[in-house]
Design an enzyme around this catalytic site. Structure first.
Site, PDB file in Angstrom:
ATOM      1  N   SER A 123      33.707   2.656 -32.965  1.00  0.00           N
ATOM      2  CA  SER A 123      34.408   1.028 -32.902  1.00  0.00           C
ATOM      3  C   SER A 123      35.613   1.300 -32.019  1.00  0.00           C
ATOM      4  CB  SER A 123      34.640   0.620 -34.307  1.00  0.00           C
ATOM      5  OG  SER A 123      35.299  -0.415 -34.126  1.00  0.00           O
ATOM      6  N   PRO A 139       2.693  13.044  13.877  1.00  0.00           N
ATOM      7  CA  PRO A 139       2.796  12.396  12.421  1.00  0.00           C
ATOM      8  C   PRO A 139       1.592  12.026  12.159  1.00  0.00           C
ATOM      9  CG  PRO A 139       4.159  10.940  14.184  1.00  0.00           C
ATOM     10  CD  PRO A 139       3.941  12.396  14.746  1.00  0.00           C
ATOM     11  N   ASN A 140       0.723  11.240  13.088  1.00  0.00           N
ATOM     12  CA  ASN A 140      -0.517  10.451  12.628  1.00  0.00           C
ATOM     13  C   ASN A 140      -1.586  11.516  12.962  1.00  0.00           C
ATOM     14  OD1 ASN A 140       1.441   8.181  13.737  1.00  0.00           O
ATOM     15  ND2 ASN A 140      -0.283   7.338  12.346  1.00  0.00           N
ATOM     16  N   ASP A 141      -1.458  12.191  14.119  1.00  0.00           N
ATOM     17  CA  ASP A 141      -2.663  13.072  14.501  1.00  0.00           C
ATOM     18  C   ASP A 141      -2.861  14.307  13.774  1.00  0.00           C
ATOM     19  OD1 ASP A 141      -3.308  11.110  16.428  1.00  0.00           O
ATOM     20  OD2 ASP A 141      -2.554  12.148  17.960  1.00  0.00           O
ATOM     21  N   GLU A 151      20.212   4.382 -31.144  1.00  0.00           N
ATOM     22  CA  GLU A 151      20.102   3.304 -30.444  1.00  0.00           C
ATOM     23  C   GLU A 151      19.738   3.666 -28.969  1.00  0.00           C
ATOM     24  OE1 GLU A 151      24.260   2.278 -31.008  1.00  0.00           O
ATOM     25  OE2 GLU A 151      23.746   1.731 -33.157  1.00  0.00           O
ATOM     26  N   SER A 200       0.672  -1.072   0.075  1.00  0.00           N
ATOM     27  CA  SER A 200      -0.089   0.126   0.129  1.00  0.00           C
ATOM     28  C   SER A 200       0.847   1.458  -0.030  1.00  0.00           C
ATOM     29  CB  SER A 200      -0.956   0.184   1.354  1.00  0.00           C
ATOM     30  OG  SER A 200      -0.032  -0.006   2.326  1.00  0.00           O
ATOM     31  N   HIS A 240       8.377  -2.440 -47.195  1.00  0.00           N
ATOM     32  CA  HIS A 240       8.990  -3.906 -46.845  1.00  0.00           C
ATOM     33  C   HIS A 240      10.423  -3.738 -47.302  1.00  0.00           C
ATOM     34  CE1 HIS A 240       5.061  -5.874 -46.983  1.00  0.00           C
ATOM     35  NE2 HIS A 240       4.676  -4.808 -48.149  1.00  0.00           N
ATOM     36  N   LYS A 273      34.925   4.942 -37.806  1.00  0.00           N
ATOM     37  CA  LYS A 273      33.585   4.625 -37.910  1.00  0.00           C
ATOM     38  C   LYS A 273      32.629   5.311 -36.941  1.00  0.00           C
ATOM     39  CE  LYS A 273      30.732   0.106 -37.771  1.00  0.00           C
ATOM     40  NZ  LYS A 273      29.933   0.664 -36.905  1.00  0.00           N
TER      41      LYS A 273
END
Length: 474
Positions: free
Chosen positions: A326, A138-140, A339, A105, A196, A332
């Protein structure tokens, strides 16, 4: 040596780093999930901070933080807002150490945010953040009117939607504009079409790049649709969608605040039971991101083919030299940006498989329990698509050049221009000419002139390659 402190939660004592802003529940999760070594994404941390800020503002507006059992005063409220904003601004990313692969969760990360914001707010307000009795709890307070079950998915939606809007869409728009500019610039460069991977009828390089530009235009539309898929926010449903412990107006209030702060048209979920239980919108969002990835990969791959060579490939466009290609072949140069884009697209497709499976198998009854990994793959996809599109625009499209001579040479040698003679001599005779021209190594025009297939004016009209690139009528 690391110093430690002892804190308590509902399960007992926990030892954690002395100066950490997080508390016991975060530390338990750190110990429970030593899995990947990767915490949740920074974008999600920042979204959690923003959601907590808007939650505090909404709950203040609705009186939930200023009245009741433990009201906050103005100084404490301002400290809470500031602490949440600092998390949203990325100032506490290092205080979120819990692994991605945690409770399904996202409770651990939600409590991580609650604890960090609470302790930082105490510090801002001038209190001792190590005191057992926390005046900004933190909660309340930080988690007031919330459950992880509505807050964590809300934060996912906010993180993903804002990243798509602020980063991905602008990057796609830049690519689209550059491609459209190339289409206009190269509108008169005649080349041979290919289907093609075989020679087809003539077209212009501008037409080809106009097609690419349209692909990105549609990708932008899909990215915007992806944002729309996650604009409904679960906030306000709390535990199961019923809104227990939440003000009835909280959902619409926090959605309006998040919309105002992000520029994304967030709104309260139409049905909180659906919004809490299912992540179908996130699955649909990512499916659209997969389509964007498909577009980017397709265009990059086509440009890679068009730039192949320089002597033994198509070489109809010239890519900017970026790095040696290369370790053994001197001189090259490879299409490295293309890519890279193709690789990231493959990753997004893999991410989509994770997302789809999580949506299918993760949701039972009132909760999906695979949300952290869904957030992880969604944000990963947006991040790499955005970065890839930015690099594609800056490193490849900006410096891309046409090679008109190579394009023209291919058109002259093509056998498929015989298609233009169909209206004059018919398909069968045209096919025979193409086969004979190939066998004897002559162009279609040379063979037609030798055999006097048509009068010169009709032959010139039939083999007019510019005419072949345009419809006879509109």
């Amino acid at each position: 040596m690391t110093e430690y402190r002892i804190e308590r939660d509902s399960m007992g004592e926990v030892q954690l780093p002395k100066m950490a802003y997080y508390s016991a529940q975060t530390q338990r999760a750190v110990e429970n999930f030593p899995i990947s070594g990767r915490p949740i994404a920074p974008e999600l941390i920042h979204a959690l901070g923003l959601v907590k800020l808007c939650a505090a503002l909404a709950n203040t507006k609705l009186g939930r933080l200023t009245k009741g059992r433990a009201p906050l005063n103005e100084k404490e409220l301002d400290a809470l807002y500031q602490a949440a904003q600092e998390v949203a601004d990325g100032k506490f990313d290092s205080e979120f150490p819990i692994d991605v692969y945690q409770t399904g969760s996202g409770t651990s990360s939600n409590m991580n945010a609650n604890e960090v914001i609470s302790n930082r707010a105490l510090e801002i307000a001038g209190y001792d953040r190590f005191e057992k009795d926390k005046k900004i709890h933190p909660n309340d307070h930080v988690n007031c009117g919330q459950s992880t079950n509505d807050t964590f998915p809300t934060s996912i939606h906010v993180a993903v939607a804002t990243q798509i809007q602020n980063r991905l869409i602008p990057a796609l728009e830049k690519c689209q504009k550059l491609l459209a500019a190339k289409a206009e610039e190269w509108k008169d460069v005649i080349k041979i079409g290919r289907t093609h991977l075989a020679d087809a009828t003539p077209m212009t390089l501008g037409q080809e790049f106009g097609g690419f530009a349209r692909q990105f235009e549609l990708a932008i539309k899909r990215a915007k649709e992806a944002v729309e898929q996650i604009c409904e926010l679960p906030a306000g449903g709390t535990a199961v969608g019923s809104g227990i412990n939440c003000d009835p107006k909280y959902g619409e209030t926090i959605a309006a605040l998040l919309a105002e702060k992000t520029g994304v048209p967030f709104r309260e979920a139409a049905n909180h039971f659906e919004a809490n239980a299912q992540r179908d919108g996130l699955v649909a969002c990512h499916a659209l991101l997969k389509a964007v990835a498909s577009t980017m990969s397709n265009v990059a791959n086509n440009i890679r083919w068009l730039g192949s060579g320089p002597r033994c490939g198509y070489y109809e466009v010239i890519l900017k030299d970026l790095q040696p290609g290369s370790s053994i072949m001197p001189g090259k140069v490879n299409p490295v940006i293309c890519e890279s884009v193709m690789q990231l697209a493959a990753k997004v497709v893999g991410n989509d498989a994770t997302m789809a499976l999580s949506g299918v198998s993760g949701g039972q009854f009132q909760l999906n329990i695979l949300m952290p990994v869904m957030a992880d793959v969604a944000l990963d996809s947006v991040r790499i698509l955005s970065g890839g599109a930015e690099v594609f625009a800056d490193k490849l499209l900006e410096g891309l050049r046409a090679n008109p001579e190579k394009c023209a040479a291919a058109v002259e040698q093509s056998l498929s221009i015989v298609t233009g003679l169909n209206p004059y001599i018919g398909y069968e005779k045209a096919a025979a000419l193409a086969k004979k021209a190939f066998k004897c190594g002559k162009t279609i025009r040379q063979l037609c002139e030798e055999e006097q297939v048509l009068p010169k004016d009709q032959l010139d009209e039939g083999l007019d390659v510019v005419r072949m690139t345009k419809p006879l009528s509109k």
